[in-house]
Design a protein around this motif. Structure first.
Motif, PDB file in Angstrom:
ATOM      1  N   GLN A 284       0.830  -1.210   0.000  1.00 11.42           N
ATOM      2  CA  GLN A 284       0.000   0.000   0.000  1.00 11.42           C
ATOM      3  C   GLN A 284       0.862   1.256   0.000  1.00 11.42           C
ATOM      4  O   GLN A 284       0.561   2.242  -0.667  1.00 11.42           O
ATOM      5  N   LEU A 285       1.990   1.196   0.759  1.00  9.19           N
ATOM      6  CA  LEU A 285       2.899   2.342   0.789  1.00  9.19           C
ATOM      7  C   LEU A 285       3.507   2.601  -0.578  1.00  9.19           C
ATOM      8  O   LEU A 285       3.574   3.757  -1.036  1.00  9.19           O
ATOM      9  N   LEU A 286       3.951   1.563  -1.250  1.00  7.46           N
ATOM     10  CA  LEU A 286       4.533   1.718  -2.589  1.00  7.46           C
ATOM     11  C   LEU A 286       3.497   2.225  -3.585  1.00  7.46           C
ATOM     12  O   LEU A 286       3.804   3.023  -4.472  1.00  7.46           O
ATOM     13  N   ARG A 287       2.293   1.780  -3.443  1.00  9.23           N
ATOM     14  CA  ARG A 287       1.230   2.245  -4.354  1.00  9.23           C
ATOM     15  C   ARG A 287       0.964   3.725  -4.123  1.00  9.23           C
ATOM     16  O   ARG A 287       0.806   4.502  -5.074  1.00  9.23           O
ATOM     17  N   ASP A 288       0.913   4.170  -2.829  1.00  9.00           N
ATOM     18  CA  ASP A 288       0.670   5.587  -2.536  1.00  9.00           C
ATOM     19  C   ASP A 288       1.845   6.436  -2.975  1.00  9.00           C
ATOM     20  O   ASP A 288       1.658   7.557  -3.465  1.00  9.00           O
ATOM     21  N   LEU A 289       3.096   5.894  -2.833  1.00  5.96           N
ATOM     22  CA  LEU A 289       4.273   6.624  -3.284  1.00  5.96           C
ATOM     23  C   LEU A 289       4.252   6.813  -4.794  1.00  5.96           C
ATOM     24  O   LEU A 289       4.654   7.855  -5.307  1.00  5.96           O
ATOM     25  N   LYS A 290       3.746   5.861  -5.502  1.00  2.00           N
ATOM     26  CA  LYS A 290       3.671   5.959  -6.968  1.00  2.00           C
ATOM     27  C   LYS A 290       2.592   6.944  -7.391  1.00  2.00           C
ATOM     28  O   LYS A 290       2.761   7.704  -8.349  1.00  2.00           O
ATOM     29  N   ILE A 291       1.506   6.996  -6.635  1.00  2.00           N
ATOM     30  CA  ILE A 291       0.403   7.897  -7.011  1.00  2.00           C
ATOM     31  C   ILE A 291       0.688   9.325  -6.546  1.00  2.00           C
ATOM     32  O   ILE A 291       0.461  10.296  -7.272  1.00  2.00           O
ATOM     33  N   ASN A 292       1.211   9.512  -5.341  1.00  2.00           N
ATOM     34  CA  ASN A 292       1.466  10.842  -4.773  1.00  2.00           C
ATOM     35  C   ASN A 292       2.933  10.968  -4.387  1.00  2.00           C
ATOM     36  O   ASN A 292       3.304  10.881  -3.211  1.00  2.00           O
TER      37      ASN A 292
END
Length: 322
Positions: A284-292
């Motif tokens: 989830q952290l990597l996904r949020d880092l990629k989006i924002n």
């Protein structure tokens, strides 16, 4: 006496002498009044005729006087033979009169087989008759069943040949001829192939010798290799393999137990759940880092103060633990 009376008397004497001489030559003496007549009944007489000889123990004792059919209803068709016996030799009524043939070319005769028990036979008695089979009659009786079998075989063969004629029609014969021709062609090609192979063998005879020598050398080398392998200490190799298997078994026991870290990692369900939860949070952290990415990284060439971060989408808040 007149001349005519003398001629008549002489003629009468000549006739009497002729009749007596004729019967005497046939074996019957008209002057002998001791002749006895007997009758015998046969179903067949096998060539017996009038004036046939009657013998007793091989001696001629009389002759056949007549042969006639039985006219009674029960025995119609049977033959009654009447014969005279000029000898006074006595025999019983149970004696047998047998028809026999002295040789294959002579007619049949009668032979009395005497029996001396019981009442003696007298003139006019009916005696028991038998027939001795001649050589030709015996052969004929033996050939009759054979003839029947041969006729059956001939009929079967005729049926078989008829069936073959139906099967072997013109088209079948053409097919057989074609098959024979093809077989001849195949045999010819096979002969040609054999000749070709023979010529190849002759042409490559030297190469074949070399090949055989190389094969022999290879076999010798393999034998040497086998001899060298026999000198290897297989016991030490087997011992090392057993030690490796023991070490692997010990490692498997430690992994299956909960004493070590690997065993706990594999066997502890709570640790597996924590690792799985940490993996989800990291995802989830990597996904949020990629989006924002601006939320976590700020870069400025002129030292500008970073702006306050504003989420771009309401679903950016991803750190919600399940």
């Amino acid at each position: 006496m007149s001349k005519e009376l003398k001629i008549g008397a002489i003629l009468l004497v000549v006739i009497i002498l002729f009749v007596w001489g004729f019967n005497f030559l046939k074996g019957h003496d008209l002057l002998d009044g001791k002749a006895r007549e007997f009758q015998v009944e046969y179903t067949k007489i096998g060539g017996l005729n009038r004036a046939s000889t009657v013998t007793l123990n091989g001696l001629k004792v009389g002759q056949v006087k007549g042969i006639e059919f039985n006219t009674t209803e029960e025995k119609r068709g049977q033959l009654i033979v009447t014969f005279a016996v000029e000898n006074d030799f006595q025999f019983s009524k149970s004696s047998v009169v047998k028809i026999y043939s002295p040789n294959p070319l002579s007619p049949s005769n009668l032979a009395i087989i005497p029996n001396y028990e019981g009442e003696m036979a007298v003139s006019g008695d009916m005696l028991q008759g038998e027939m001795e089979e001649s050589l030709f009659t015996s052969i004929g009786e033996r050939l009759d069943p054979l003839q029947t079998k041969i006729e059956k075989v001939i009929v079967s063969a005729d049926t078989l040949f008829s069936g073959l004629n139906k099967v072997l029609n013109e088209n079948t014969i053409k097919g057989i001829n074609s098959s024979v021709s093809n077989l001849s062609a195949t045999i010819y090609e096979l002969r040609q192939t054999i000749k070709t192979v023979n010529s190849m063998v002759v042409d490559n005879q030297d190469n074949l010798k070399i090949t055989l020598e190389n094969t022999k050398n290879i076999t010798g080398n393999l034998n040497k290799l086998a001899d060298s392998l026999t000198t290897v200490n297989f016991n030490s190799i087997v011992q090392k393999a057993e030690n490796a298997v023991d070490n692997f078994n010990e490692l498997s026991k430690k992994i299956n137990s909960t004493d070590g870290s690997i065993g706990r990692l594999i066997n502890d369900d709570e640790l597996y759940k924590n690792v799985e939860a940490a993996t989800k949070e990291l995802e989830q952290l990597l996904r949020d880092l990629k989006i924002n990415p601006k939320r976590y990284v700020h870069f400025s060439l002129f030292g500008k103060k970073p702006q306050e971060y504003e989420p771009t989408a309401p679903d950016s808040l991803l750190f919600i633990k399940d």
